[in-house]
Write a protein that holds these residues in place. Structure first.
Motif, PDB file in Angstrom:
ATOM      1  N   HIS A  25      -9.417  13.113  -5.691  1.00 17.85           N
ATOM      2  CA  HIS A  25      -9.641  14.034  -4.563  1.00 17.85           C
ATOM      3  C   HIS A  25      -9.519  13.321  -3.218  1.00 17.85           C
ATOM      4  CE1 HIS A  25     -10.911  16.983  -7.532  1.00 17.85           C
ATOM      5  NE2 HIS A  25     -11.829  16.128  -7.986  1.00 17.85           N
ATOM      6  N   ILE A  26      -8.527  12.435  -3.116  1.00 20.37           N
ATOM      7  CA  ILE A  26      -8.246  11.770  -1.838  1.00 20.37           C
ATOM      8  C   ILE A  26      -6.732  11.745  -1.646  1.00 20.37           C
ATOM      9  CG2 ILE A  26     -10.320  10.316  -1.852  1.00 20.37           C
ATOM     10  CD1 ILE A  26      -8.613   8.028  -2.845  1.00 20.37           C
ATOM     11  N   GLY A  27      -6.274  11.330  -0.490  1.00 21.15           N
ATOM     12  CA  GLY A  27      -4.848  11.266  -0.216  1.00 21.15           C
ATOM     13  C   GLY A  27      -4.178  10.100  -0.919  1.00 21.15           C
ATOM     14  N   GLN A  28      -2.878  10.269  -1.272  1.00 20.91           N
ATOM     15  CA  GLN A  28      -2.153   9.216  -1.970  1.00 20.91           C
ATOM     16  C   GLN A  28      -2.037   7.933  -1.148  1.00 20.91           C
ATOM     17  OE1 GLN A  28       1.537  10.382  -3.801  1.00 20.91           O
ATOM     18  NE2 GLN A  28       2.355   8.292  -3.782  1.00 20.91           N
ATOM     19  N   PRO A  29      -1.815   8.025   0.173  1.00 21.79           N
ATOM     20  CA  PRO A  29      -1.714   6.771   0.946  1.00 21.79           C
ATOM     21  C   PRO A  29      -2.960   5.897   0.824  1.00 21.79           C
ATOM     22  CG  PRO A  29      -0.862   8.604   2.223  1.00 21.79           C
ATOM     23  CD  PRO A  29      -1.491   9.207   1.002  1.00 21.79           C
ATOM     24  N   ALA A  30      -4.144   6.548   0.784  1.00 25.74           N
ATOM     25  CA  ALA A  30      -5.381   5.768   0.674  1.00 25.74           C
ATOM     26  C   ALA A  30      -5.439   5.032  -0.657  1.00 25.74           C
ATOM     27  CB  ALA A  30      -6.596   6.677   0.835  1.00 25.74           C
ATOM     28  N   VAL A  31      -4.980   5.693  -1.721  1.00 25.22           N
ATOM     29  CA  VAL A  31      -4.978   5.043  -3.035  1.00 25.22           C
ATOM     30  C   VAL A  31      -4.035   3.843  -3.024  1.00 25.22           C
ATOM     31  CG1 VAL A  31      -4.457   5.336  -5.482  1.00 25.22           C
ATOM     32  CG2 VAL A  31      -5.563   7.184  -4.211  1.00 25.22           C
ATOM     33  N   SER A  32      -2.831   4.053  -2.526  1.00 22.87           N
ATOM     34  CA  SER A  32      -1.849   2.961  -2.485  1.00 22.87           C
ATOM     35  C   SER A  32      -2.357   1.796  -1.653  1.00 22.87           C
ATOM     36  CB  SER A  32      -0.524   3.481  -1.910  1.00 22.87           C
ATOM     37  OG  SER A  32       0.008   4.511  -2.716  1.00 22.87           O
ATOM     38  N   GLN A  33      -2.965   2.121  -0.523  1.00 26.67           N
ATOM     39  CA  GLN A  33      -3.455   1.073   0.380  1.00 26.67           C
ATOM     40  C   GLN A  33      -4.546   0.233  -0.278  1.00 26.67           C
ATOM     41  OE1 GLN A  33      -5.986   2.219   3.763  1.00 26.67           O
ATOM     42  NE2 GLN A  33      -4.535   1.126   5.097  1.00 26.67           N
ATOM     43  N   GLN A  34      -5.498   0.902  -0.934  1.00 22.36           N
ATOM     44  CA  GLN A  34      -6.615   0.165  -1.529  1.00 22.36           C
ATOM     45  C   GLN A  34      -6.181  -0.650  -2.744  1.00 22.36           C
ATOM     46  OE1 GLN A  34      -9.565  -0.302  -0.269  1.00 22.36           O
ATOM     47  NE2 GLN A  34      -9.032   0.999   1.489  1.00 22.36           N
ATOM     48  N   VAL A  35      -5.206  -0.126  -3.506  1.00 23.59           N
ATOM     49  CA  VAL A  35      -4.714  -0.893  -4.650  1.00 23.59           C
ATOM     50  C   VAL A  35      -3.992  -2.143  -4.166  1.00 23.59           C
ATOM     51  CG1 VAL A  35      -3.076  -0.890  -6.577  1.00 23.59           C
ATOM     52  CG2 VAL A  35      -4.628   1.051  -6.239  1.00 23.59           C
ATOM     53  N   ARG A  36      -3.228  -2.023  -3.097  1.00 27.76           N
ATOM     54  CA  ARG A  36      -2.542  -3.206  -2.549  1.00 27.76           C
ATOM     55  C   ARG A  36      -3.551  -4.227  -2.017  1.00 27.76           C
ATOM     56  NH1 ARG A  36       2.660  -3.301  -2.734  1.00 27.76           N
ATOM     57  NH2 ARG A  36       3.910  -1.387  -2.805  1.00 27.76           N
ATOM     58  N   ARG A  37      -4.616  -3.754  -1.391  1.00 28.50           N
ATOM     59  CA  ARG A  37      -5.654  -4.678  -0.922  1.00 28.50           C
ATOM     60  C   ARG A  37      -6.284  -5.423  -2.096  1.00 28.50           C
ATOM     61  NH1 ARG A  37      -9.052  -1.448   3.818  1.00 28.50           N
ATOM     62  NH2 ARG A  37      -7.384  -1.502   5.413  1.00 28.50           N
ATOM     63  N   LEU A  38      -6.491  -4.680  -3.188  1.00 27.25           N
ATOM     64  CA  LEU A  38      -7.072  -5.311  -4.374  1.00 27.25           C
ATOM     65  C   LEU A  38      -6.131  -6.377  -4.924  1.00 27.25           C
ATOM     66  CD1 LEU A  38      -9.272  -5.438  -6.568  1.00 27.25           C
ATOM     67  CD2 LEU A  38      -8.052  -3.607  -7.770  1.00 27.25           C
ATOM     68  N   GLU A  39      -4.837  -6.072  -4.951  1.00 26.73           N
ATOM     69  CA  GLU A  39      -3.866  -7.052  -5.448  1.00 26.73           C
ATOM     70  C   GLU A  39      -3.852  -8.303  -4.561  1.00 26.73           C
ATOM     71  OE1 GLU A  39      -0.485  -4.406  -7.730  1.00 26.73           O
ATOM     72  OE2 GLU A  39      -0.497  -4.367  -5.524  1.00 26.73           O
ATOM     73  N   ARG A  40      -3.944  -8.096  -3.235  1.00 31.04           N
ATOM     74  CA  ARG A  40      -3.986  -9.264  -2.343  1.00 31.04           C
ATOM     75  C   ARG A  40      -5.249 -10.083  -2.591  1.00 31.04           C
ATOM     76  NH1 ARG A  40      -1.913  -5.541   1.518  1.00 31.04           N
ATOM     77  NH2 ARG A  40      -3.978  -5.284   2.464  1.00 31.04           N
ATOM     78  N   GLU A  41      -6.365  -9.394  -2.805  1.00 32.19           N
ATOM     79  CA  GLU A  41      -7.631 -10.085  -3.062  1.00 32.19           C
ATOM     80  C   GLU A  41      -7.547 -10.910  -4.346  1.00 32.19           C
ATOM     81  OE1 GLU A  41     -11.624 -11.134  -2.412  1.00 32.19           O
ATOM     82  OE2 GLU A  41     -10.344  -9.948  -1.080  1.00 32.19           O
TER      83      GLU A  41
END
Length: 306
Positions: free
Chosen positions: A26-42
């Motif tokens: 129940h959120i926008g797709q850009p937010a999902v993509s952004q947070q997954v990329r942050r996790l990958e960087r972490e």
């Protein structure tokens, strides 16, 4: 690293599609993509292969998916436990009682499992019909009631069996026996509350007298236990049945309390709850009822053979 990033990772891994994962969360797709990329960087590694037309898990992502699920499962368990503890710490349990519970109320409270800790009890002394009506209406959470085994909209948990004792004048020759057969009381006036005030006690004693081979002779109706005991002790004669929990209130040396031989004359005590009682509370009270029932049964056996 944030827990929501783990949540987004698991959602995408299970859906293998960022759009469907976003709908599920129940959120926008850009937010999902952004947070997954942050996790990958972490983590300094890729979790998904986005090079083709479909999203797939990398070997690292596939290996971490079970761990991510376990983290979210632990988070759900943590949240649920916190909510339960918060409710219990603030819970107030409203209970209807009679005036003759005595130490049995202590037995009930002592039998509460540890998960009942933190519950605050409010007790109201009411007559039996009012107690049941208040539980049915939701103004009480539970009520102690004797002898009533069923009523619409309510469920009943057995707590214990009260073996009645006989109170009579200490000067009566029967008082020297230590124990009595119920038939020994034939012809003596029975002092008991009118049936309309206590039908369970009245009918139980009346039926027991008939089984013992006699019809009870009713004396003046009991208007209160202490008044009745005072009359009997002053020479008015007769006998009255008593719950054992009320025996400790008898201090007059003019009154003798005697148990009965044979199978004890008993009245069952129940805890009445609404039929749709909260499952967790029902489980707690069922365990409590079983514990106090075992304790009272063992105590009754010791007294009978002691």
């Amino acid at each position: 690293m944030e827990l929501r990033q783990i949540q987004y990772f698991v959602a995408v891994a299970e859906e293998l599609h960022f759009g469907r994962a976003a709908e599920r969360l129940h959120i926008g797709q850009p937010a999902v993509s952004q947070q997954v990329r942050r996790l990958e960087r972490e983590l300094r590694t890729q979790l998904f292969d986005r090079s083709g037309r479909t999203v797939t898990l990398t070997p690292v992502g596939a290996a971490l998916l079970p761990e991510g699920r376990e983290l979210l499962k632990a988070l759900d368990s943590f949240t649920a436990k916190a909510q339960q503890l918060a409710v219990r710490s603030e819970a107030t349990f409203r209970v209807g009682i009679s005036s003759a519970l005595g130490e049995r109320l202590d037995d009930f409270l002592d039998a509460l499992p540890d998960r009942g800790a933190g519950t605050r009890f409010e007790f109201q002394t009411l007559d039996a019909p009012t107690r049941l009506a208040e539980v049915r209406a939701g103004r009480l959470d539970a009520a102690f009631v004797r002898g009533v085994e069923s009523a619409p909209g309510l469920r009943f948990l057995t707590l214990w069996y009260d073996p009645l004792v006989v109170a009579l004048s200490a000067s009566d020759p029967l008082a020297a026996r230590g124990r009595l057969d119920l038939a020994d009381l034939a012809g003596m006036p029975l002092r008991i509350a009118p049936r309309g005030e206590n039908p369970v006690l009245h009918d139980t004693v009346h039926a027991a007298c008939r089984t013992a081979g006699f019809e009870p002779t009713f004396g003046p109706p009991s208007t209160g236990l202490q008044d009745t005991l005072a009359d009997i002790g002053a020479g008015a004669g007769g006998w009255t049945p008593m719950y054992p929990t009320a025996a400790n209130t008898v201090s007059s040396r003019r009154i003798a309390l005697l148990p009965l031989n044979g199978e004890p004359l008993t009245i069952r005590m129940f805890l009445a709850l609404r039929e749709n009682a909260d499952p967790a509370r029902l489980e707690l009270l069922t365990a409590t009822s079983a514990q106090v029932r075992r304790k009272v049964a063992a105590e009754t056996q010791r007294n009978r053979h002691g």
